[in-house]
Scaffold this active site. Sequence first.
Site, short mmCIF file in Angstrom:
data_model
loop_
_atom_site.label_atom_id
_atom_site.label_comp_id
_atom_site.label_asym_id
_atom_site.label_seq_id
_atom_site.Cartn_x
_atom_site.Cartn_y
_atom_site.Cartn_z
N LYS A 186 0.82 -1.22 0.00
CA LYS A 186 0.00 0.00 0.00
C LYS A 186 0.85 1.26 0.00
O LYS A 186 0.50 2.25 -0.64
CB LYS A 186 -0.95 0.02 1.20
CG LYS A 186 -2.13 -0.92 1.03
CD LYS A 186 -3.22 -0.63 2.04
CE LYS A 186 -4.40 -1.55 1.84
NZ LYS A 186 -5.37 -1.48 2.93
N LYS A 226 -4.73 -9.77 -7.13
CA LYS A 226 -5.93 -9.89 -6.30
C LYS A 226 -7.05 -8.96 -6.80
O LYS A 226 -6.76 -7.84 -7.20
CB LYS A 226 -5.54 -9.52 -4.86
CG LYS A 226 -6.54 -9.93 -3.81
CD LYS A 226 -6.06 -9.51 -2.43
CE LYS A 226 -6.13 -8.02 -2.24
NZ LYS A 226 -5.88 -7.54 -0.88
N LYS A 246 -10.61 -3.26 -4.52
CA LYS A 246 -11.38 -2.02 -4.70
C LYS A 246 -10.51 -0.95 -5.34
O LYS A 246 -11.01 -0.04 -5.99
CB LYS A 246 -11.81 -1.47 -3.33
CG LYS A 246 -12.79 -2.30 -2.57
CD LYS A 246 -12.91 -1.72 -1.15
CE LYS A 246 -13.66 -2.66 -0.24
NZ LYS A 246 -13.50 -2.34 1.17
#
Length: 344
Positions: free
Chosen positions: A120, A207, A210
């Site tokens: 992230k 993956k 969102k």
Amino acid sequence: MINLQSDHVKKRIFSGIQPTGNLHLGNYLGAIKNWVNLQNHISSIFSIVDLHAITVPQEPLKLKSSTHEVTAAIIASGIDINKSILFNQSSVKEHSELAWILNCVCRIGWLNRMTQFKEKAGKHKENATVGLYGYPVLMASDILLYKSTHVPVGDDQKQHIELVRDIASSFNNMFTPQNEPDFFTLPEPQIIGEATRVMSLRDGTKKMSKSDPSDASRVNLTDTKEEISNKIKKAKTDPFPLPDTLDELKNRPEAYNLLSIYSSLSDQTLEKALTEFSGKGFSHFKPKLIELAVETLNPISCEMRNLLKNTNEIDKILKDGELKAREIAEPVLKDVKKLVGFVN
Ligand code: TYM
């Protein structure tokens, strides 16, 4: 002798979901679908984790509407508020308070191993917030605040739950009085079903997420029949028919992903689903997958739209959940503070 008030529960599950963007098929199959089954057997607490959401910048109005949407999605998927506790995390202040205490238990070296932070934060680690770095400690607080024993999540959360166990065990060593049972039970991850890591429809090695800029990479719970159908029709595949064995399937990421989704949606093992389609091409398989996905998701999105017509009612549901959650959380935090040695 310290007089403790919180109960030791036999079994309790806690899980959470961030109110950021649309929920997708990965969230549904990896988490919510399992929650719906588990709530019939175990004391269950589910939270819309808004404190986690702000570890990356959020627009305040959008955060509010996403919190309503995610609550509606969870209820529309089958979480029954008479069986489960459902609330938004920031409404129970004990989460933040326990997180601070656990920050003083967790070691920097443990956080440095977290792969999700590395993904992230990317190349701009120095710019990431302290909140994003400490995110797994807040997760530990969520879980331990209710002395939860089991945590149903998708595969991507496994490392975080392992860290929660380390934190709980360290707290027990530091603070459980001699000759007393451990204060926290070490929670176990529950990674259940055939679709524990749903992958992108555009790339079977990434993956479903969102935050993927391509909306075509995921099926959202709010997608219309046409959108679901188009996305699955266009989903990346390979030119071969579906194989005969699981070993062969596992070497074909896109085929593996789509078949895992099918088997999870149809509540059957991957092996069984494979026998239904082995030797068949994607032109035969995809329409069946579309039918099943639409049949499952369409009633959820209709019910979601219905619930969202009355956000006051959603607020009431969350308030009710908050009160129930605090009944459990307050005595646990009080005990933690006593064990740590705070005078209050
Ligand atoms: P979040 O909001 O990213 O995802 C919510 C749940 O959905 C699962 N999930 C998936 N499962 C299968 N395939 C996928 N592609 C996929 N994408 C997401 C996640 O594993 C998760 O179960 N940190 C957590 C939220 C959290 C939490 C907690 C969870 C906060 N506190 C305490 C459990 C216990 C998160 O960001 O989930």
